[in-house]
Design a protein around this motif. Structure first.
Motif, PDB file in Angstrom:
ATOM      1  N   ASP A   1      41.426  42.815  35.281  1.00 31.25           N
ATOM      2  CA  ASP A   1      40.536  41.653  35.234  1.00 31.25           C
ATOM      3  C   ASP A   1      40.701  41.004  33.868  1.00 31.25           C
ATOM      4  OD1 ASP A   1      38.046  39.966  35.040  1.00 31.25           O
ATOM      5  OD2 ASP A   1      37.660  40.931  36.972  1.00 31.25           O
TER       6      ASP A   1
ATOM      7  N   ARG B   1      35.481  44.122  32.816  1.00 29.89           N
ATOM      8  CA  ARG B   1      36.158  45.415  32.693  1.00 29.89           C
ATOM      9  C   ARG B   1      35.253  46.445  32.036  1.00 29.89           C
ATOM     10  NH1 ARG B   1      39.924  42.357  30.217  1.00 29.89           N
ATOM     11  NH2 ARG B   1      39.877  43.670  28.341  1.00 29.89           N
TER      12      ARG B   1
ATOM     13  N   ASP C   1      41.231  41.809  40.134  1.00 30.58           N
ATOM     14  CA  ASP C   1      40.626  40.484  40.203  1.00 30.58           C
ATOM     15  C   ASP C   1      41.552  39.548  40.975  1.00 30.58           C
ATOM     16  OD1 ASP C   1      39.008  38.286  39.766  1.00 30.58           O
ATOM     17  OD2 ASP C   1      39.770  37.920  37.750  1.00 30.58           O
TER      18      ASP C   1
ATOM     19  N   MET D   1      43.706  35.692  38.198  1.00 31.96           N
ATOM     20  CA  MET D   1      44.066  36.084  36.832  1.00 31.96           C
ATOM     21  C   MET D   1      45.249  35.263  36.356  1.00 31.96           C
ATOM     22  SD  MET D   1      43.754  40.231  36.580  1.00 31.96           S
ATOM     23  CE  MET D   1      44.835  40.523  37.977  1.00 31.96           C
TER      24      MET D   1
ATOM     25  N   LYS E   1      31.846  40.610  42.954  1.00 31.00           N
ATOM     26  CA  LYS E   1      31.550  41.051  41.590  1.00 31.00           C
ATOM     27  C   LYS E   1      30.058  41.250  41.363  1.00 31.00           C
ATOM     28  CE  LYS E   1      35.724  39.442  39.332  1.00 31.00           C
ATOM     29  NZ  LYS E   1      36.318  38.700  38.206  1.00 31.00           N
TER      30      LYS E   1
END
Length: 236
Positions: A28, A34, A74, A77, A124
């Motif tokens: 991520d 993180r 993720d 990115m 998330k």
């Protein structure tokens, strides 16, 4: 349900691999994300965060070097997004890890990631318990991660039904393999399928392996996506 809706909790999760802790890599580009993931997973017995990456390209290198059991990736990115990174990881390793993509809410990205080979996804905003349960479930890999969400994504994004492809799949599978695939698509675990079909768990495991081999996929999520996309089962 879509990826923008709340993610349901997993009802039952067994222990991780018997050989040792579940080894996880976090990919991520946001440091705070993180840090939070590492804190949650690091506090869980039987789970070990072994590495981190901040770009898709770095994620591929870290995973190939450390060979973890699970990657939390993720979707969006720099350098290479989570979808491309997932494809490269799965294509470049003989025994690749299970990849779970993380996202805020974009359904199309999530479905593309599942098609690319991800074993599931997490929002998330999911709670700590959901995160830990998801990692353990994917590592154990005998059930779908959030099957209702996978069905909803397939309903929204799967290709139009193809009766010819569905018929070809029926010809390819044995009668019992076809029934196992239908039950996989409902999200049942191997144990639940064994109970439903009054067969032993070892027999079901063999049938699942046969289904995966004949479909040319590496796990049950990809098998279910394939079954939806050819019209063998309906996500609705």
């Amino acid at each position: 349900m879509t990826a923008t809706e709340p993610v349901p909790a997993v009802s039952t999760v067994g222990p991780g691999p018997a050989a040792g802790p579940i080894r996880v890599v976090l990919a991520d580009d946001e440091h705070l994300v993180r840090t939070a993931l590492r804190a949650i997973l690091g506090a869980e017995p039987g789970v070990e965060v072994v590495g981190e990456a901040t770009t898709g390209a770095e994620a591929v290198s870290v995973v190939r070097a450390l060979r973890p059991d699970v990657v939390l990736m993720d979707v969006r990115m720099p350098e290479a997004d989570g979808i491309r990174a997932t494809e490269r990881i799965l294509a470049g390793m003989d025994d690749p890890p299970r990849v779970v993509v993380t996202t805020f809410e974009n359904d199309a990205y999530v479905y593309d990631a599942l098609r690319a080979g991800a074993s599931g996804f997490l929002l998330k905003r999911a709670g700590a318990d959901e995160l830990v349960q998801a990692v353990k479930l994917v590592a154990r890999s005998d059930s779908l991660l959030f099957p209702a969400a996978v069905r909803a994504l397939a309903a929204a994004h799967a290709a139009p039904r193809s009766d010819d492809r569905a018929a070809a799949l029926r010809e390819q599978l044995s009668e019992r393999e076809a029934e196992v695939l239908r039950l996989l698509a409902t999200g049942l675990s191997n144990t639940e399928i064994a109970t439903r079909m009054t067969l032993g768990p070892a027999t079901i495991k063999t049938h699942v392996a046969g289904v995966l081999a004949k479909l040319g996929v590496r796990d049950r999520t990809q098998a279910v996506i394939a079954a939806y996309e050819c019209g063998f089962v309906s996500p609705r």
